[in-house]
Design an enzyme around this catalytic site. Structure first.
Site, PDB file in Angstrom:
ATOM      1  N   SER A 112       0.839  -1.200   0.000  1.00 30.80           N
ATOM      2  CA  SER A 112       0.000   0.000   0.000  1.00 30.80           C
ATOM      3  C   SER A 112       0.877   1.254   0.000  1.00 30.80           C
ATOM      4  CB  SER A 112      -0.948  -0.052   1.208  1.00 30.80           C
ATOM      5  OG  SER A 112      -1.935   0.933   1.135  1.00 30.80           O
TER       6      SER A 112
ATOM      7  N   ARG B 212     -11.490   6.651  10.608  1.00 27.49           N
ATOM      8  CA  ARG B 212     -11.065   5.263  10.563  1.00 27.49           C
ATOM      9  C   ARG B 212     -12.159   4.355  10.015  1.00 27.49           C
ATOM     10  NH1 ARG B 212      -6.834   1.963   9.878  1.00 27.49           N
ATOM     11  NH2 ARG B 212      -6.918   0.100  11.159  1.00 27.49           N
TER      12      ARG B 212
ATOM     13  N   ASP C 287      -9.272  -6.202  -4.220  1.00 25.82           N
ATOM     14  CA  ASP C 287      -8.824  -4.915  -3.660  1.00 25.82           C
ATOM     15  C   ASP C 287      -9.420  -3.797  -4.519  1.00 25.82           C
ATOM     16  OD1 ASP C 287      -7.524  -2.675  -2.749  1.00 25.82           O
ATOM     17  OD2 ASP C 287      -5.504  -3.514  -2.918  1.00 25.82           O
TER      18      ASP C 287
ATOM     19  N   HIS D 214      -8.258  -4.937   0.095  1.00 26.33           N
ATOM     20  CA  HIS D 214      -6.943  -4.323   0.281  1.00 26.33           C
ATOM     21  C   HIS D 214      -6.192  -4.949   1.460  1.00 26.33           C
ATOM     22  CE1 HIS D 214      -3.982  -1.209  -0.324  1.00 26.33           C
ATOM     23  NE2 HIS D 214      -4.106  -0.764   0.905  1.00 26.33           N
ATOM     24  N   ASP D 215      -6.937  -5.308   2.489  1.00 30.76           N
ATOM     25  CA  ASP D 215      -6.330  -5.911   3.677  1.00 30.76           C
ATOM     26  C   ASP D 215      -5.577  -7.199   3.382  1.00 30.76           C
ATOM     27  OD1 ASP D 215      -6.702  -4.144   5.696  1.00 30.76           O
ATOM     28  OD2 ASP D 215      -8.332  -5.228   6.683  1.00 30.76           O
TER      29      ASP D 215
END
Lengths: 385, 385
Positions: free
Chosen positions: B153, B223, B318, B351-352
């Site tokens: 990332s 967040r 992602d 994405h994680d």
């Protein structure tokens, strides 16, 4: 293309209490609505248009405002003389939903029981509650059966709910860019929006009216995050890309990129006209809509009692309520052997596409209403015969 | 699998001013870092691991905390003895970036010039600024050339920047789940996050330290919205779906759905350990990264001076930094006739995924580092010869 021209909203008061899905009751309430076109003798040409999150009863035509500006109806490209939903043929009704902030009874209004604005005490209303309230309006207007009930997004949920709750009152159900239920991701975005509002100190537990403030910052952030989900990634890239507002990086936390300027402006503008308590209510109505829930998650069972014919429309780049969500509805209808037309429009504008001009989309709806009109002519000639 | 075990952070102070891309200068600064494994005699086995938004120098191993809990490094599944980046072979460095909140000089620290915390006056730093600061650390550690610079990332952006800013100091560049630049949608989400923080009254223009508060609500909303973009739609549907926290709708604005509970918890937890000024800074570093910008938007030109070999990895679900963004980098490298390996991993976790175990992903990285190691053995035997 012609517009309906100048229109005026109307008001209807309902004295009988409305029991809600939550178990609460609204003692009495007012609905704002507009009508366009003429109801025919057999009362067979009425179409109800249901609104989405931030819209209202003002579907088409214009309000002449005092400062010379015009307030054009949110679906004026769809509804009007010679338009896909042709007001030379159909009698069209737009109605502002309970809990909204455009005139129908909502959080800003005085609760007769307390003498104060409802604020956060306004009961949580559902899509089904709205439909029951709309049905009473239809009763008062003498409409036993709609030629069609139509809506996009949250409006499409209302159209679906009509077909299930009042199957004999809906001949056609037009559901655009909608979904049978929100996904976890949809709910997540709604909850971000709610948290932004609820934690704004100017929210004052929902009683901000008494404090002479509005939770502008929270509502603005809520709108920004919502707005992102209405646009497609590609469309945003096309319109804004990485265009800079002032030619170079500013190395601060103000505005660098055009997309920031656009979104902040949208957020600010929205927070000036929309009510935060209404935003909370409407996102909950979205989250709660799930007609299959009472049938063990089986959407086909939920739709088994419907009698309408259906038109479903989705848009290829809509990632909020993607085409596959519409296809779920189509499949559930097909399993029930309902007549259903489905159009998946290849359009770049994401969820917002349902409000925009696209010739294939408009022709699809126009063609569908052409057939609805032929049916009505058949009914009329039967009446005359 | 073995872990490195207990590790300790180290501190390096830099007295020389660091000029920044913005034109500002940091007078002097401290970097927190950790190292794992041993630097070999030829100093040819060093690997720099760069961190993403909310991580730190604590890449692998554990801190033994006083209350018996353990704080495990954020990429402990990737870095350790016998792991894909094998610390029995490589000397691995993790470094906390300038402006972060885990020990390296950042907004919470005292600005010697004023005697007060930097707060919002901490200069906006870029990916390139971080790389220059990291290069000074490498100098101090006696590492003229890295066997590899690696990151996921935002960490991947640093690895790319290394390959462009210090081409002769990077033999391999490992870029996971990254992008050559943020899209309008990426920037939009970052700006929502910033607006949530900036408009929180507890932000106090960035000087909240002096007020004994933190903009907890704004940081929590920031967040939440970030977290949504880290997960795939499918993964969120799989993990949470429409599961209810208490079995039925609550008809209020508290928690109905498990996804709400999860996100609010993530937001709250994050706002307790992360610094809001750092969040602002890091989202700006993300927004500003665009190495092609100085080359008229031509990424191939930006990468023309690189000398490294590249491994690029992306993940199918992602949608934050989608595979096509990695492919843009691959294509630009291929146009420069660079050696590049590209793996597009079919993984459900969005994405994680770059932080999670996936055997194909892990084997890809392991295999790549296997070849890097063979190269090093070649260098070593050359040295010995």
């Amino acid at each position: 293309m012609k517009s309906i021209g100048v229109v005026s909203p109307q008001v209807m008061h309902f004295a009988a209490p409305l029991p809600l899905q939550s178990g609460a009751t609204i003692a009495d309430y007012t609905l704002m609505y507009e009508t366009y076109g003429e109801l025919n003798a057999s009362r067979s040409n009425a179409v109800l248009v249901c609104h989405a999150l931030n819209a209202s009863h003002h579907v088409a035509g214009v309000y002449e405002l005092q400062d010379g500006k015009k307030n054009i109806g949110w679906w004026d490209n769809m509804v009007g003389p010679g338009k896909p939903l042709d007001t030379d043929k159909f009698f069209v009704i737009g109605v502002n939903n309970l809990g909204s902030c455009f005139g129908s009874t909502g959080p800003m209004h005085i609760n007769a029981a307390t003498g104060k604005p409802y604020g956060a005490s306004f009961p949580v209303v559902t899509v089904e509650d709205w439909v029951h309230a709309q049905a009473r309006l239809a009763d008062e207007l003498g409409i036993a059966q709609f030629a069609a009930v139509m809506g996009g997004s949250l409006g499409g949920m209302q159209a679906m709910a009509w077909s299930m709750l009042y199957p004999q009152r809906v001949r056609h159900c037009v559901v655009v860019a909608s979904t049978p239920k929100l996904s976890a991701q949809n709910i997540a975005f709604n909850d971000v929006a709610r948290q932004a509002i609820l934690t704004d100190p100017d929210y004052h537990g929902g009683d901000y009216y008494a404090h002479g403030v509005v939770p502008k910052n929270g509502l603005s952030v809520a709108r920004m995050v919502g707005h992102i989900t209405y646009l497609s990634n590609d469309d945003m890239a096309e319109k804004f890309g990485r265009e800079l507002r002032n030619g170079d990086y500013q190395f601060g936390f103000g505005i660098d990129f055009e997309i920031e300027s656009y979104l902040r402006y949208q957020g600010d503008k929205f927070s000036e006209y929309f009510d935060a308590n209404t935003y909370l209510l409407i996102t909950k109505a979205l989250d709660y809509f799930d007609p299959a829930r009472a049938f063990g998650g089986d959407l086909a069972k939920a739709l088994a009692g419907t009698q309408a014919e259906f038109l479903l429309v989705s848009f290829s780049t809509d990632w909020r309520f993607a085409p596959e969500r519409s296809r779920e509805i189509v499949q559930a209808l097909v399993r029930n052997k309902r007549r259903v037309t489905y159009a998946e429009i290849d359009a770049p504008h994401g969820h917002d596409a349902f409000l925009l001009d696209d010739s294939r989309y408009m022709r699809t709806v126009e063609s569908y209403y052409g057939n609805v009109w032929k049916e009505i002519e058949g009914i009329e000639s039967g009446v005359r015969a």
